[in-house]
Design a protein around this motif. Structure first.
Motif, PDB file in Angstrom:
ATOM      1  N   UNK A   1      74.131 -50.142 -73.522  1.00 20.89           N
ATOM      2  CA  UNK A   1      73.914 -51.310 -73.809  1.00 20.89           C
ATOM      3  C   UNK A   1      72.265 -51.456 -74.199  1.00 20.89           C
ATOM      4  N   UNK A   2      71.414 -50.580 -74.119  1.00 18.30           N
ATOM      5  CA  UNK A   2      70.060 -50.322 -74.647  1.00 18.30           C
ATOM      6  C   UNK A   2      70.093 -49.967 -76.092  1.00 18.30           C
ATOM      7  N   UNK A   3      71.099 -48.963 -76.490  1.00 22.22           N
ATOM      8  CA  UNK A   3      71.078 -48.658 -77.722  1.00 22.22           C
ATOM      9  C   UNK A   3      71.804 -49.829 -78.592  1.00 22.22           C
ATOM     10  N   UNK A   4      72.472 -50.502 -78.100  1.00 21.42           N
ATOM     11  CA  UNK A   4      72.882 -51.488 -78.734  1.00 21.42           C
ATOM     12  C   UNK A   4      71.909 -52.689 -79.055  1.00 21.42           C
ATOM     13  N   UNK A   5      71.159 -52.985 -78.156  1.00 21.03           N
ATOM     14  CA  UNK A   5      70.023 -53.814 -78.288  1.00 21.03           C
ATOM     15  C   UNK A   5      68.992 -53.240 -79.266  1.00 21.03           C
ATOM     16  N   UNK A   6      68.730 -52.124 -79.345  1.00 17.50           N
ATOM     17  CA  UNK A   6      67.935 -51.383 -80.575  1.00 17.50           C
ATOM     18  C   UNK A   6      68.620 -51.454 -81.830  1.00 17.50           C
ATOM     19  N   UNK A   7      69.891 -51.343 -82.024  1.00 11.56           N
ATOM     20  CA  UNK A   7      70.665 -51.346 -82.950  1.00 11.56           C
ATOM     21  C   UNK A   7      70.292 -52.835 -83.636  1.00 11.56           C
ATOM     22  N   UNK A   8      70.511 -53.889 -82.672  1.00 10.87           N
ATOM     23  CA  UNK A   8      70.798 -55.296 -83.170  1.00 10.87           C
ATOM     24  C   UNK A   8      69.193 -55.637 -83.582  1.00 10.87           C
ATOM     25  N   UNK A   9      68.150 -55.236 -82.930  1.00 11.35           N
ATOM     26  CA  UNK A   9      66.943 -55.267 -83.187  1.00 11.35           C
ATOM     27  C   UNK A   9      66.534 -54.744 -84.693  1.00 11.35           C
ATOM     28  N   UNK A  10      67.259 -53.642 -85.089  1.00  8.10           N
ATOM     29  CA  UNK A  10      67.103 -53.131 -86.529  1.00  8.10           C
ATOM     30  C   UNK A  10      67.984 -53.745 -87.524  1.00  8.10           C
ATOM     31  N   UNK A  11      68.619 -54.927 -87.168  1.00  8.04           N
ATOM     32  CA  UNK A  11      69.508 -55.628 -88.081  1.00  8.04           C
ATOM     33  C   UNK A  11      70.755 -55.143 -88.242  1.00  8.04           C
TER      34      UNK A  11
ATOM     35  N   UNK B   1      79.862 -54.341 -82.798  1.00 11.02           N
ATOM     36  CA  UNK B   1      80.714 -54.894 -82.041  1.00 11.02           C
ATOM     37  C   UNK B   1      81.082 -54.074 -80.657  1.00 11.02           C
ATOM     38  N   UNK B   2      81.032 -54.737 -79.610  1.00 11.40           N
ATOM     39  CA  UNK B   2      80.884 -53.860 -78.277  1.00 11.40           C
ATOM     40  C   UNK B   2      82.086 -53.959 -77.323  1.00 11.40           C
ATOM     41  N   UNK B   3      82.312 -53.110 -76.716  1.00 14.76           N
ATOM     42  CA  UNK B   3      83.611 -53.213 -75.516  1.00 14.76           C
ATOM     43  C   UNK B   3      83.066 -52.484 -74.387  1.00 14.76           C
ATOM     44  N   UNK B   4      83.298 -52.801 -73.265  1.00 13.70           N
ATOM     45  CA  UNK B   4      83.126 -52.296 -72.026  1.00 13.70           C
ATOM     46  C   UNK B   4      84.370 -52.607 -70.851  1.00 13.70           C
ATOM     47  N   UNK B   5      84.620 -51.554 -70.363  1.00 12.41           N
ATOM     48  CA  UNK B   5      85.809 -51.611 -69.458  1.00 12.41           C
ATOM     49  C   UNK B   5      85.645 -52.949 -68.535  1.00 12.41           C
ATOM     50  N   UNK B   6      84.644 -53.164 -67.914  1.00 17.22           N
ATOM     51  CA  UNK B   6      83.945 -54.615 -67.480  1.00 17.22           C
ATOM     52  C   UNK B   6      83.674 -55.352 -68.476  1.00 17.22           C
ATOM     53  N   UNK B   7      84.514 -56.249 -68.714  1.00 14.44           N
ATOM     54  CA  UNK B   7      84.259 -57.052 -69.907  1.00 14.44           C
ATOM     55  C   UNK B   7      82.901 -57.713 -69.890  1.00 14.44           C
ATOM     56  N   UNK B   8      82.315 -58.236 -68.562  1.00 17.91           N
ATOM     57  CA  UNK B   8      81.318 -58.938 -68.598  1.00 17.91           C
ATOM     58  C   UNK B   8      80.004 -58.464 -69.174  1.00 17.91           C
ATOM     59  N   UNK B   9      80.041 -57.192 -68.953  1.00 22.40           N
ATOM     60  CA  UNK B   9      78.938 -56.301 -69.487  1.00 22.40           C
ATOM     61  C   UNK B   9      78.701 -56.201 -70.998  1.00 22.40           C
ATOM     62  N   UNK B  10      79.929 -56.294 -71.460  1.00 20.36           N
ATOM     63  CA  UNK B  10      79.981 -56.505 -73.096  1.00 20.36           C
ATOM     64  C   UNK B  10      79.411 -57.884 -73.398  1.00 20.36           C
ATOM     65  N   UNK B  11      80.015 -58.695 -72.693  1.00 20.07           N
ATOM     66  CA  UNK B  11      79.857 -60.220 -73.017  1.00 20.07           C
ATOM     67  C   UNK B  11      78.196 -60.543 -72.781  1.00 20.07           C
TER      68      UNK B  11
ATOM     69  N   UNK C   1      72.350 -61.306 -77.252  1.00 22.75           N
ATOM     70  CA  UNK C   1      71.282 -60.443 -78.130  1.00 22.75           C
ATOM     71  C   UNK C   1      71.755 -60.331 -79.521  1.00 22.75           C
ATOM     72  N   UNK C   2      73.217 -60.932 -79.779  1.00 29.89           N
ATOM     73  CA  UNK C   2      73.497 -60.915 -81.167  1.00 29.89           C
ATOM     74  C   UNK C   2      74.974 -59.903 -81.416  1.00 29.89           C
ATOM     75  N   UNK C   3      75.427 -59.250 -80.199  1.00 32.83           N
ATOM     76  CA  UNK C   3      76.386 -58.294 -80.445  1.00 32.83           C
ATOM     77  C   UNK C   3      77.502 -59.226 -80.545  1.00 32.83           C
ATOM     78  N   UNK C   4      79.074 -58.638 -80.958  1.00 35.24           N
ATOM     79  CA  UNK C   4      79.973 -59.609 -80.787  1.00 35.24           C
ATOM     80  C   UNK C   4      80.896 -58.665 -79.822  1.00 35.24           C
TER      81      UNK C   4
END
Length: 280
Positions: free
Chosen positions: A12-22, A26-36, A41-44
């Motif tokens: 999740x923190x990798x994704x936040x860093x990527x989003x900050x870099x523009x 698209x994200x997925x997790x077995x427990x969907x709420x964590x992806x949601x 932060x701007x992910x889908x």
């Protein structure tokens, strides 16, 4: 477009860093709420992993183990676009990394294993170390992008699976170090020494400064000029175990190390440097 599978603390923190870099991620997790949660932060987020990878040229993973990586990638496969690159940051076996590199190449995709020595804060701040090995042409292609999400990219060469092996070696050391610190605190309790005094000891004395020298001596295998004789080290180990036993404290590492020392002494190595235990 990138996809990231596995939204634990690291992912999740990798994704936040990527989003900050523009980046678009698209994200997925077995427990969907964590992806949601990352949509703020701007992910889908996607509930189905097959949908999460559609349209993504690069897919990152941070999953639990070999079985999880194999299962998730198998489920994602129908949604992968032709020529997609899979970058796996999970800590897995070297055998698993080798097998996946081969099987995904045969399926028309590129898979590379890039495990990390990074905590969640490192992932968020794009610091820490990332290991990688395998196809050097592919690694050269990915290097500019990977540099964006890590402080240091360590290219270990063309041997597939080497990055996985080095990651396990590093983690073994961290586990052993922590167990040693647990023993140090247990002994301090047994000797009625405040635990804060142990902290102060390592503020003043840093044994890590000798780490490289110790490793070089072990690799060279020259134990005939001791700085600490094995017999003396074994005597000290006995004192530690006696002190812990007398105060009903449990030591994790020292009793097993003492057994190895005893075996080496029986071989006639008592007057050699104590690091001769590396030959056991």
């Amino acid at each position: 477009m990138k996809a990231f599978l596995g939204m634990g603390l690291l992912g999740s923190n990798f994704v936040k860093a990527m989003l900050k870099q523009g980046e678009q991620v698209q994200v997925w997790n077995r427990t969907h709420s964590k992806a949601m949660a990352l949509e703020a932060d701007g992910a889908k987020a996607f509930e189905n992993v097959e949908d999460a990878v559609k349209g993504a040229g690069v897919i990152h993973l941070t999953l639990k183990d070999d079985a999880a990586v194999n299962e998730v990638l198998a489920n994602a496969k129908p949604g992968l676009q032709a020529g997609a690159i899979i970058i796996d940051h999970s800590t897995t076996s070297a055998e698993g990394a080798i097998a996946r590199t081969k099987s995904w190449e045969e399926a028309g995709f590129q898979y590379v294993h890039a495990p990390v020595f990074m905590g969640p804060i490192n992932a968020l701040e794009s610091t820490g170390n990332m290991l990688i090995s395998g196809d050097q042409e592919l690694i050269a292609k990915l290097t500019p992008e990977l540099f964006k999400i890590t402080g240091k990219l360590v290219n270990l060469g063309e041997v597939i699976g080497k990055a996985a092996g080095i990651k396990l070696i590093g983690n073994l050391f961290l586990i052993s170090l922590t167990a040693g610190l647990v023993d140090a605190l247990s002994l301090a309790k047994g000797l009625d020494i405040p635990l804060t005094d142990v902290t102060d000891l390592f503020k003043d004395w840093n044994p890590a400064t000798n780490l490289t020298g110790r490793l070089e001596k072990m690799v060279a295998g020259n134990f005939d000029s001791p700085s600490w004789e094995l017999s003396m080290a074994r005597k000290d180990a006995g004192l530690m175990m006696d002190a812990a036993s007398n105060s009903e404290q449990q030591l994790i590492t020292i009793p097993e190390i003492a057994k190895v020392m005893d075996a080496q002494i029986e071989k006639g190595n008592g007057n050699k440097d104590w690091m001769v235990i590396a030959t056991s």
